[in-house]
Design an enzyme around this catalytic site. Structure first.
Site, short mmCIF file in Angstrom:
data_model
loop_
_atom_site.label_atom_id
_atom_site.label_comp_id
_atom_site.label_asym_id
_atom_site.label_seq_id
_atom_site.Cartn_x
_atom_site.Cartn_y
_atom_site.Cartn_z
N ASN A 1 -2.79 -6.67 0.44
CA ASN A 1 -1.76 -6.98 -0.30
C ASN A 1 -2.43 -7.53 -2.19
OD1 ASN A 1 0.23 -8.30 -1.69
ND2 ASN A 1 0.32 -9.93 -0.26
N TRP A 2 -2.31 -6.65 -2.62
CA TRP A 2 -3.27 -7.07 -4.02
C TRP A 2 -2.45 -8.78 -4.66
CZ3 TRP A 2 -5.21 -1.09 -6.21
CH2 TRP A 2 -6.03 -1.31 -5.58
N LYS A 3 -1.10 -8.81 -4.25
CA LYS A 3 -0.75 -9.59 -4.52
C LYS A 3 -0.30 -9.60 -6.04
CE LYS A 3 -1.54 -12.94 -1.02
NZ LYS A 3 -2.11 -14.07 -0.41
N HIS B 1 7.19 -12.14 3.10
CA HIS B 1 6.30 -12.41 3.17
C HIS B 1 5.52 -14.01 3.02
CE1 HIS B 1 1.99 -13.64 1.63
NE2 HIS B 1 1.49 -12.69 1.82
N GLU C 1 4.76 -16.33 0.27
CA GLU C 1 4.26 -16.75 -0.86
C GLU C 1 5.84 -16.55 -1.11
OE1 GLU C 1 1.78 -14.52 -1.51
OE2 GLU C 1 -0.04 -15.89 -0.90
N GLU D 1 1.31 -14.21 9.93
CA GLU D 1 0.88 -14.49 8.68
C GLU D 1 1.28 -15.89 8.90
OE1 GLU D 1 -0.72 -11.76 5.72
OE2 GLU D 1 0.70 -12.49 5.45
N GLY E 1 -4.78 -17.71 2.60
CA GLY E 1 -5.90 -18.25 1.44
C GLY E 1 -6.92 -19.17 1.22
N SER F 1 -6.73 -15.09 5.78
CA SER F 1 -8.23 -15.22 5.41
C SER F 1 -9.02 -14.35 6.16
CB SER F 1 -8.50 -16.94 6.21
OG SER F 1 -8.09 -17.43 5.03
N GLY G 1 -7.11 -11.90 -0.81
CA GLY G 1 -8.44 -12.10 -0.85
C GLY G 1 -9.17 -10.80 -1.00
P1 13P Z 1 -5.80 -13.76 2.43
O1 13P Z 1 -6.17 -13.03 3.28
O2 13P Z 1 -5.69 -14.06 1.13
O3 13P Z 1 -5.65 -15.16 3.13
O4 13P Z 1 -3.56 -13.58 2.17
C1 13P Z 1 -3.78 -12.91 3.41
C2 13P Z 1 -2.18 -12.53 3.01
O5 13P Z 1 -0.93 -13.11 2.31
C3 13P Z 1 -2.10 -11.21 3.49
O6 13P Z 1 -0.53 -10.75 3.21
#
Ligand code: 13P
Length: 257
Positions: free
Chosen positions: A14-16, A100, A102, A172, A178, A218, A240
């Site tokens: 997931n490149w956000k 998600h 976020e 998640e 993150g 993470s 990340g």
């Molecule tokens: P991180 O791997 O940066 O913690 O993010 C996880 C995530 O939100 C995948 O959708």
């Protein structure tokens, strides 16, 4: 390669809100050049919307599939700034992340909106990656199962087992995303097993056994092996550590074995 109960391993990057089009193309080319052969795992990248079209052209019939990070629940309409499931299929997406954390916590997405998005994805032929997870406060108050159950059951309201079979579930935990603080393999396994149990109760045993449940939060090359070794962890959704091709490839190799 381990296929647990015939569940094909699944890993998504997931490149956000990172990467311009040239940056996304560069990362993809590096990724493609280093993919394990044979590739048994399903590998997904979820770039920002703006890079989907350019990536779809280079991905073509290769083994990597595209996912969108979000979608609107309506089929079309006057929704300035939004993107529909048909548009995502049109641009070449196979999957779409739904709910998600976020989206839920930064943008206030509700369980009902997540449900509507999931239903519209299924109707249009997009495979949903349904994201579930508790906050730290909810965990500390002993409400993990109640939160996961509420999120899952609302999201799949009215969904048939046949439709659900096209989806993937991602656990998640919000506190692990993150933060560099991954859930321990035992913590993740406990919730994954609970989710599988919910799928069995809500749908049936076959569906529960066949659904991929992946962990996110993470995930790094240092912790993926222990997470993946758990009975109910079928892969990972990575933020990340998916941004750099070499790190993501290290993760793909672990999930692929
Ligand atoms: P991180 O791997 O940066 O913690 O993010 C996880 C995530 O939100 C995948 O959708």
């Amino acid at each position: 390669m381990t296929i647990k109960n015939n569940r094909r391993p699944w890993i998504g990057g997931n490149w956000k809100m990172f990467k311009t089009i040239p940056e996304a193309l560069d990362t993809f080319q590096e990724l493609k050049a280093g993919l394990p052969d044979p590739l048994q795992a399903e590998v997904i990248i979820a770039p920002p919307f703006t890079a989907l079209s350019a990536l779809a052209r280079v991905i073509q019939d290769g083994p990597v599939r595209l996912a969108a990070q979000n979608v609107h629940w309506a089929e079309d309409g006057a929704f300035t700034g939004e993107i529909s499931t048909r548009m995502l299929v049109d641009v070449g997406c196979t999957y779409c992340l739904i709910g998600h954390s976020e989206r839920r916590h930064v943008f206030g997405e509700t369980d009902n909106q997540v449900h509507q998005k999931l239903a519209t994805c299924l109707k249009t032929g997009l495979k949903p990656v349904l994201c579930l997870g508790e906050t730290l406060e909810e965990r500390e108050e002993g409400r993990i199962q109640a939160v996961i159950e509420r999120q899952l059951l609302k999201a799949v309201e009215g969904v048939s087992p046949e439709d659900m079979a096209r989806g993937v579930v991602a656990y998640e935990p919000v506190w692990a995303i993150g933060t560099g603080r991954s859930a321990t393999p035992a913590q993740a396994q406990e919730v994954h097993a609970f989710i599988r149990g919910l799928l069995q109760t809500r749908f049936n045993k076959t569906l529960a056994l066949e659904t991929r449940i992946v962990y996110g939060g993470s995930v790094t090359p240092d912790n993926i092996r222990d997470l993946r070794s758990q009975t109910d962890i079928d892969g990972a959704l990575v933020g990340g550590a998916s941004l750099k091709a070499d790190k993501f490839l290290a993760l793909i190799k672990e999930v692929n074995q």
